[in-house]
Write an enzyme that holds these catalytic residues in place. Structure first.
Site, PDB file in Angstrom:
ATOM      1  N   GLU A  96      -4.589  -1.882  12.653  1.00  0.00           N
ATOM      2  CA  GLU A  96      -5.666  -1.228  11.895  1.00  0.00           C
ATOM      3  C   GLU A  96      -5.239  -1.047  10.439  1.00  0.00           C
ATOM      4  O   GLU A  96      -4.049  -0.911  10.152  1.00  0.00           O
ATOM      5  CB  GLU A  96      -5.926   0.167  12.482  1.00  0.00           C
ATOM      6  N   ASP A  97      -6.219  -1.000   9.551  1.00  0.00           N
ATOM      7  CA  ASP A  97      -5.893  -0.707   8.154  1.00  0.00           C
ATOM      8  C   ASP A  97      -5.589   0.779   7.978  1.00  0.00           C
ATOM      9  O   ASP A  97      -4.608   1.157   7.362  1.00  0.00           O
ATOM     10  CB  ASP A  97      -7.013  -1.164   7.207  1.00  0.00           C
ATOM     11  N   ASP A 100      -8.513   7.371  10.112  1.00  0.00           N
ATOM     12  CA  ASP A 100      -9.072   8.477   9.340  1.00  0.00           C
ATOM     13  C   ASP A 100      -9.520   9.550  10.344  1.00  0.00           C
ATOM     14  O   ASP A 100      -8.697  10.319  10.826  1.00  0.00           O
ATOM     15  CB  ASP A 100     -10.216   7.887   8.504  1.00  0.00           C
ATOM     16  N   PHE A 149      -9.860   8.769  -0.568  1.00  0.00           N
ATOM     17  CA  PHE A 149     -10.479   7.511  -0.171  1.00  0.00           C
ATOM     18  C   PHE A 149      -9.773   6.417  -0.948  1.00  0.00           C
ATOM     19  O   PHE A 149      -9.731   6.439  -2.177  1.00  0.00           O
ATOM     20  CB  PHE A 149     -11.994   7.491  -0.443  1.00  0.00           C
ATOM     21  N   ARG A 162     -11.047  -5.156  -1.855  1.00  0.00           N
ATOM     22  CA  ARG A 162     -10.114  -5.561  -0.792  1.00  0.00           C
ATOM     23  C   ARG A 162      -8.987  -6.423  -1.344  1.00  0.00           C
ATOM     24  O   ARG A 162      -7.905  -6.486  -0.781  1.00  0.00           O
ATOM     25  CB  ARG A 162     -10.842  -6.391   0.273  1.00  0.00           C
TER      26      ARG A 162
END
Ligand code: IMP
Length: 172
Positions: A96-97, A100, A149, A162
């Protein structure tokens, strides 16, 4: 909102940490032919580097999960390609990036548990533990960060940024 000028995590720091994660995973998975299951689109750059830090036989697959609109979590998670996944009896590493609230990856892990993998681990580049709603804990974490964020190295804000080589904060 705009991208911070200074990176929160530099490209060099990312590269060094990905190498370390690769060494940790190598200890556990050599000879097990793991399946790296990367979550699109955010983990695409991370998994490309992580896979190349693993000197072993492995397979690579992708699943898509969506939960965010702009910088806000929508609370519901849509998975696509999940029905095509061949994970039964496999050693699966979900890549996963960022974790959260935890909703996205927990929905995926829940689906995968039902398919009887030989083992299931979560490797996340970034973790925002202060934002957690669902109790999920990565087995391997690149960096733990505060409640920002962030964009870059695969992470986006409404589809953009990205391609930045480092991780940056979105500022007001
Ligand atoms: P969760 O379901 O709230 O854990 O959100 C996980 C997904 O939301 C991640 O896979 C990302 O795609 C996206 N996300 C969460 N935080 C960020 C962020 O800071 N920047 C970019 N995307 C994020």
């Amino acid at each position: 909102m705009r991208v911070s000028e200074q990176p929160l995590i530099t490209a060099e720091a990312i590269a060094a940490r990905v190498e370390e994660l690769g060494r940790e995973l190598t200890v556990r998975y050599t000879g097990k032919r793991p399946l790296l299951l990367a979550v699109l689109k955010g983990a695409s750059l991370f998994v490309a580097d992580l896979a190349r830090s693993l000197p072993m036989e492995l397979e690579l697959d992708f699943v898509q999960a969506r939960s965010y609109a702009g910088t806000r979590s929508t609370g519901s998670v849509a998975l696509s390609r999940a029905e095509d996944l061949e994970v039964t009896a496999r050693h699966v590493i979900v890549v996963e990036d960022i974790v959260d609230t935890g909703r996205t990856v927990e929905a995926l892990l829940e689906r995968l548990r039902g398919l009887d993998p030989a083992s299931l681990a979560l490797c996340a580049l970034l973790d925002k533990p202060s934002r957690r709603v669902v109790p999920v804990q990565p087995d391997y974490t690149g960096f733990s960060i505060d409640d920002h964020f962030v964009v870059g190295y695969g992470l986006d804000c409404d589809g953009l940024h990205r391609n930045l080589p480092a991780i940056h904060v979105m500022e007001q």
